[in-house]
Design an enzyme around this catalytic site. Structure first.
Site, PDB file in Angstrom:
ATOM      1  N   ARG A 144       0.884  -1.171   0.080  1.00 37.75           N
ATOM      2  CA  ARG A 144      -0.055  -0.025  -0.021  1.00 37.75           C
ATOM      3  C   ARG A 144       0.810   1.148  -0.449  1.00 37.75           C
ATOM      4  O   ARG A 144       0.504   2.379  -0.777  1.00 37.75           O
ATOM      5  CB  ARG A 144      -0.966   0.197   1.221  1.00 37.75           C
ATOM      6  CG  ARG A 144      -2.381  -0.922   1.094  1.00 37.75           C
ATOM      7  CD  ARG A 144      -1.795  -2.198   0.716  1.00 37.75           C
ATOM      8  NE  ARG A 144      -3.162  -3.201   0.822  1.00 37.75           N
ATOM      9  CZ  ARG A 144      -3.722  -4.047   1.649  1.00 37.75           C
ATOM     10  NH1 ARG A 144      -2.574  -4.324   2.665  1.00 37.75           N
ATOM     11  NH2 ARG A 144      -4.518  -4.638   1.388  1.00 37.75           N
ATOM     12  N   GLU A 182      -9.679 -13.101   2.193  1.00 41.08           N
ATOM     13  CA  GLU A 182     -10.468 -12.120   1.910  1.00 41.08           C
ATOM     14  C   GLU A 182     -10.855 -12.378   0.153  1.00 41.08           C
ATOM     15  O   GLU A 182     -11.164 -11.446  -0.738  1.00 41.08           O
ATOM     16  CB  GLU A 182     -10.178 -10.688   1.959  1.00 41.08           C
ATOM     17  CG  GLU A 182     -10.151 -10.546   3.506  1.00 41.08           C
ATOM     18  CD  GLU A 182      -9.525  -9.327   3.688  1.00 41.08           C
ATOM     19  OE1 GLU A 182     -10.036  -8.486   4.760  1.00 41.08           O
ATOM     20  OE2 GLU A 182      -8.819  -8.591   2.888  1.00 41.08           O
ATOM     21  N   TRP A 184      -5.811 -15.138  11.749  1.00 38.21           N
ATOM     22  CA  TRP A 184      -6.036 -13.545  11.712  1.00 38.21           C
ATOM     23  C   TRP A 184      -7.453 -13.309  12.155  1.00 38.21           C
ATOM     24  O   TRP A 184      -7.755 -12.353  12.910  1.00 38.21           O
ATOM     25  CB  TRP A 184      -5.664 -12.886  10.501  1.00 38.21           C
ATOM     26  CG  TRP A 184      -6.606 -13.007   9.487  1.00 38.21           C
ATOM     27  CD1 TRP A 184      -6.533 -13.928   8.575  1.00 38.21           C
ATOM     28  CD2 TRP A 184      -7.281 -11.915   8.835  1.00 38.21           C
ATOM     29  NE1 TRP A 184      -7.713 -13.749   7.730  1.00 38.21           N
ATOM     30  CE2 TRP A 184      -8.235 -12.344   8.081  1.00 38.21           C
ATOM     31  CE3 TRP A 184      -7.789 -10.692   9.579  1.00 38.21           C
ATOM     32  CZ2 TRP A 184      -9.223 -11.782   7.336  1.00 38.21           C
ATOM     33  CZ3 TRP A 184      -8.881 -10.108   8.882  1.00 38.21           C
ATOM     34  CH2 TRP A 184      -9.395 -10.568   7.836  1.00 38.21           C
ATOM     35  N   ASP A 194      -1.880  -1.900  13.065  1.00 39.85           N
ATOM     36  CA  ASP A 194      -2.280  -0.589  12.384  1.00 39.85           C
ATOM     37  C   ASP A 194      -3.482  -0.093  13.097  1.00 39.85           C
ATOM     38  O   ASP A 194      -4.168   0.784  12.534  1.00 39.85           O
ATOM     39  CB  ASP A 194      -2.631  -1.003  10.997  1.00 39.85           C
ATOM     40  CG  ASP A 194      -3.581  -2.418  10.831  1.00 39.85           C
ATOM     41  OD1 ASP A 194      -3.239  -3.378  11.788  1.00 39.85           O
ATOM     42  OD2 ASP A 194      -4.215  -2.521   9.981  1.00 39.85           O
ATOM     43  N   TRP A 217      -0.433  -3.305   8.646  1.00 37.25           N
ATOM     44  CA  TRP A 217      -1.138  -2.814   7.170  1.00 37.25           C
ATOM     45  C   TRP A 217      -0.758  -1.692   7.064  1.00 37.25           C
ATOM     46  O   TRP A 217      -1.407  -0.586   8.047  1.00 37.25           O
ATOM     47  CB  TRP A 217      -2.524  -3.741   7.130  1.00 37.25           C
ATOM     48  CG  TRP A 217      -2.388  -4.958   7.405  1.00 37.25           C
ATOM     49  CD1 TRP A 217      -2.999  -5.405   8.587  1.00 37.25           C
ATOM     50  CD2 TRP A 217      -2.005  -6.284   6.621  1.00 37.25           C
ATOM     51  NE1 TRP A 217      -2.730  -6.809   8.452  1.00 37.25           N
ATOM     52  CE2 TRP A 217      -2.122  -7.326   7.405  1.00 37.25           C
ATOM     53  CE3 TRP A 217      -1.306  -6.294   5.443  1.00 37.25           C
ATOM     54  CZ2 TRP A 217      -1.871  -8.510   6.865  1.00 37.25           C
ATOM     55  CZ3 TRP A 217      -0.814  -7.350   4.944  1.00 37.25           C
ATOM     56  CH2 TRP A 217      -1.199  -8.685   5.829  1.00 37.25           C
ATOM     57  N   GLU A 275      -2.147   0.979   4.769  1.00 37.94           N
ATOM     58  CA  GLU A 275      -3.007   1.754   3.964  1.00 37.94           C
ATOM     59  C   GLU A 275      -3.119   3.169   4.545  1.00 37.94           C
ATOM     60  O   GLU A 275      -3.003   4.219   3.956  1.00 37.94           O
ATOM     61  CB  GLU A 275      -4.435   1.291   3.926  1.00 37.94           C
ATOM     62  CG  GLU A 275      -4.704   0.119   3.118  1.00 37.94           C
ATOM     63  CD  GLU A 275      -4.778  -1.081   3.979  1.00 37.94           C
ATOM     64  OE1 GLU A 275      -5.297  -2.042   3.552  1.00 37.94           O
ATOM     65  OE2 GLU A 275      -3.869  -1.049   4.896  1.00 37.94           O
TER      66      GLU A 275
END
Length: 765
Positions: A171, A331, A397, A424, A472, A474
């Site tokens: 990201r 996902e 997770w 995060d 993560w 983002e």
């Protein structure tokens, strides 16, 4: 001839001796702040003087570690020691590093510091880990000609073999030097698996010779988004950061990690999270037979796709020497396959009945290929869907359920569950922290997590390889922001993963953690600052509010207000400690803005101080019996105001502050409503808190003193009350879950800090 000693002089000498002893004990305590906590540590008398005159004596196997120590001391303390290689390191060597002479697990080490020498022996990475403990014994003041190391004996070994930390570079891209710094700090705290998330929707970051567009196009998603040729990157806080690693870059990072005894786990996402690869090579994307145009993140399960992924993995395997390859699996938008002619044909050919079985087929195909290359597959817990691949290791997770299921099936597991292992997330109240995903996760929540669930038998628990923290990016565009999010939470992870379960001590860890900030300054690490202790949401019936703000970091200052206005960098700063004394007629809103001048950092905190009135009830103590009266209600109702309309399932009397209410597992919620009294035998000041991580609602004399649903570490709450002798009505409610089943509902302490036995003060009619 003996002379009589003046009593005043004797008292002064005695006082001086006591002060000296206290200072000595304080010095010992300050020196031994090693994280993670060693298995065995004992202080000895004296200290070793470390200077440039010392020789680091090593054998051939420990030469690289000797060179590492030499470089560290030169860079951080301007001490320039020589490394000398011996066939057998003499006992007279000032600093002696020897490999392969210590009993215990892989990574075990022994560190002995005497006034005459420092000796470290270990298995495998053990010597390196011993050096990391030595580094934490060094003070962190300016470079000096001599460093003094307190004498001690340490015998240590890790609890888990997998002590991981991830980094998403998709990201926002992080440079080779930034990645190496990340690995450096991991090594200091004995973390040994670097999970490198190299491909995702927002970027492909690893050079693949056979498919150059993966980096020519797939690594430049931000660039193409600005041209309008890629979807808007609306999940990022900015336009992202492009870039990729050449194969030489990868080799450089791998060598750097190997020198620090860290294994790199590369992750190549599939079959979902593949939008960057599909943007570079559109034929990989899942086709839609309806002709609809939509975002495509799923790989089509075609033979072309499998050939492509095998080609990619072949080049990845040639780079990474480690045992495991992570293939993602999370996902996946599997519903897309039901519109794909390729996927539908595959279902018919293989006798698959649903899209989850396609996912299983996909993962098993990749697993078979990895096994042919002598590699093992790791995937997120979605790979359980449709049937788990035979030799797969599961990274759990989505909570613990996937990991527990996999361990019961005798598959290896790495526990990395939401929320505890997701760095995060904000570290405190979301309004006061940088933007992040999910509700806040504090270092206390990380530290208190236990990877080996009580649902597992000892045999099943052995399949838990270890634990890992994830990040993560983002919302994390640069290295200082990354470091802020990861540290100090990664220190809690390190001790959780290394230290013996029975030796965990959160108060000791907190003290040690705060001592690490000198090292953070030395390493130029932008770790989040610690909170001011005691800035808690408070309910009180006292007419005076008194609080002393103290802080563990030298040079820190605070700006604060009591009127609800937010202080900032322009407000007047004062040095710690700060005494706050205010008359309470109504309520106060304390807001603080703490800065640490050494690193030019700041944190903000808030606390609401509410003034209430409480009076004893009129019931006679003679009518009361011990315990609280409980009503357990099984329902799907989430609004506590409507619970009175729901049938009560069970009533009970519970005599302990630890309620032991087991939640139902039939899809309903288990509400626990309780009522009774707190009996006060001696008038005085008392503190009431709850030990629930997610707080219950507690009402005293009809006043809310603990509000329901708040995380105790994120929004700490307490009541400081002056209570007369008498009986006070108590009521409340909470949702029973697996966590609070064994937590303390209510704690009552005296002004002196003594916790009272619940059986002495909890009663009901």
């Amino acid at each position: 001839m003996n002379k009589l000693i003046n009593p005043k002089i004797l008292f002064k000498r005695l006082a001086f001796s006591l002060v000296a002893i206290c200072l000595s004990l304080t010095q010992v305590q300050a020196q031994f702040h090693i994280i993670p906590q060693p298995l065995h540590l004992s202080a000895q008398k004296g200290y070793f003087s470390l200077s440039s005159k010392n020789i680091i004596g090593v054998d051939k196997e420990s030469e690289a570690v000797g060179n590492y120590l030499q470089t560290y001391l030169a860079q951080n303390y301007k001490l320039h020691l020589k490394v000398k290689v011996y066939a057998k390191v003499p006992a007279t060597a000032a600093i002696k590093l020897v490999t392969g002479s210590t009993a215990g697990k892989e990574g075990a080490y022994a560190l002995k510091v005497t006034p005459g020498k420092i000796a470290i022996a270990g298995n495998g990475a053990g010597v390196f880990y011993g050096v990391q403990s030595l580094i934490q014994l060094l003070h962190t003041v300016k470079p000096a000609a001599i460093l003094q190391v307190m004498a001690c004996d340490i015998a240590d070994e890790p609890r888990f073999q997998w002590r991981g930390l991830s980094l998403d570079v998709c990201r926002h891209f992080f440079t080779v030097e930034e990645v190496k710094k990340y690995i450096d700090v991991m090594a200091h705290y004995k973390l040994n698996v670097f999970h490198w998330h190299l491909t995702d929707d927002e970027g492909w970051r690893i050079q693949i010779d056979k498919y150059p567009k993966l980096t020519e196009v797939g690594a430049k998603i931000s660039y193409y988004e600005k041209l309008g040729k890629f979807r808007k990157l609306d999940n990022l806080i900015d336009g992202g950061r492009d870039g990729f690693y050449t194969k030489d870059d990868i080799r450089s990072v791998i060598k750097y990690a190997q020198d620090r005894f860290i294994t790199i786990l590369p992750e190549i996402e599939m079959p979902g999270h593949s939008e960057a690869a599909i943007f570079a090579y559109p034929e990989l994307g899942c086709q839609d037979s309806t002709g609809a145009k939509h975002r495509v993140r799923m790989l089509d399960p075609s033979e072309h796709t499998f050939t492509f992924m095998e080609d990619v993995l072949t080049e990845v395997i040639a780079l990474f020497p480690n045992q495991y390859i992570h293939i993602g699996g999370d996902e996946a938008e599997m519903i897309d396959w039901l519109k794909s002619p390729t996927a539908v044909a595959l279902m018919k050919k293989e006798g698959l009945t649903n899209e989850k079985e396609i996912q299983s087929y996909f993962i098993k195909r990749i697993e078979k290929f990895l096994i042919s290359k002598n590699k093992k597959l790791v995937g997120w817990d979605e790979i359980l869907q449709g049937g788990l691949a035979e030799s797969a290791t599961v990274m759990s997770w989505q909570g613990e359920a996937g990991g527990i299921a996999a361990a019961k099936m005798h598959h290896h597991v790495i526990m990395t569950p939401l929320p505890y292992m997701y760095f995060d997330a904000p570290q405190a109240n979301e309004d006061l922290e940088p933007i992040g995903w999910n509700p806040p996760v504090t270092w206390q929540m990380v530290y208190n997590y236990e990877p080996q669930s009580k649902e597992l038998t000892p045999e099943e628990a052995a399949y838990i390889l270890g634990v890992q923290g994830n990040i993560w990016v983002e919302k994390i565009p640069n290295l200082p922001h990354l470091e802020y999010m990861v540290y100090p939470r990664a220190l809690a992870l390190a001790e959780l993963a290394w230290s013996a379960k029975e030796d965990k001590n959160i108060d000791r860890f907190e003290y040690k953690m705060k001592q690490q900030y000198g090292l953070f300054k030395l390493w130029n690490l932008n770790a989040r600052l610690p909170d001011i202790v005691g800035v808690d949401n408070l309910v009180t019936n006292k007419d005076q509010y008194n609080l002393t703000l103290k802080y563990p970091l030298v040079g820190a200052k605070v700006r604060y207000t009591l009127d609800g206005k937010a202080p900032d960098s322009a407000s007047t700063a004062v040095n710690f400690p700060v005494k706050i004394a205010r008359t309470l007629k109504d309520s106060l809103f304390l807001k603080t803005y703490t800065t640490w001048t050494l690193n030019k950092q700041h944190i903000r905190q808030v606390a609401y101080i509410k003034h209430i009135t409480v009076d004893p009830a009129k019931e006679s103590a003679a009518k009361l019996t011990p315990g609280l009266s409980y009503k357990l209600i099984k329902t799907k109702e989430t609004n506590p105001a409507k619970l009175d309309t729901v049938t009560v399932a069970v009533t009970a009397i519970i005599n302990s502050a630890v309620p032991m209410v087991q939640p139902v597992t039939d899809g309903n919620i288990t509400w626990a409503k309780f009522s009774g009294f707190i009996k006060i035998d001696t008038e005085g000041d008392y503190e009431i808190t709850s030990g629930f991580e997610i707080s219950p609602e507690l009402l005293l004399d009809g006043e809310v003193i603990i509000s329901r649903g708040k995380n105790t570490y994120v929004e700490p709450q307490k009541a400081l009350l002056h209570l007369k002798k008498g009986i006070y009505t108590l009521a409340g409610e909470y949702i029973a879950d697996a966590l609070n089943t064994n937590q303390t509902l209510i704690r009552l302490k005296t002004a002196g800090g003594k916790e009272l036995n619940a059986e002495s003060y909890l009663f009901h009619l």
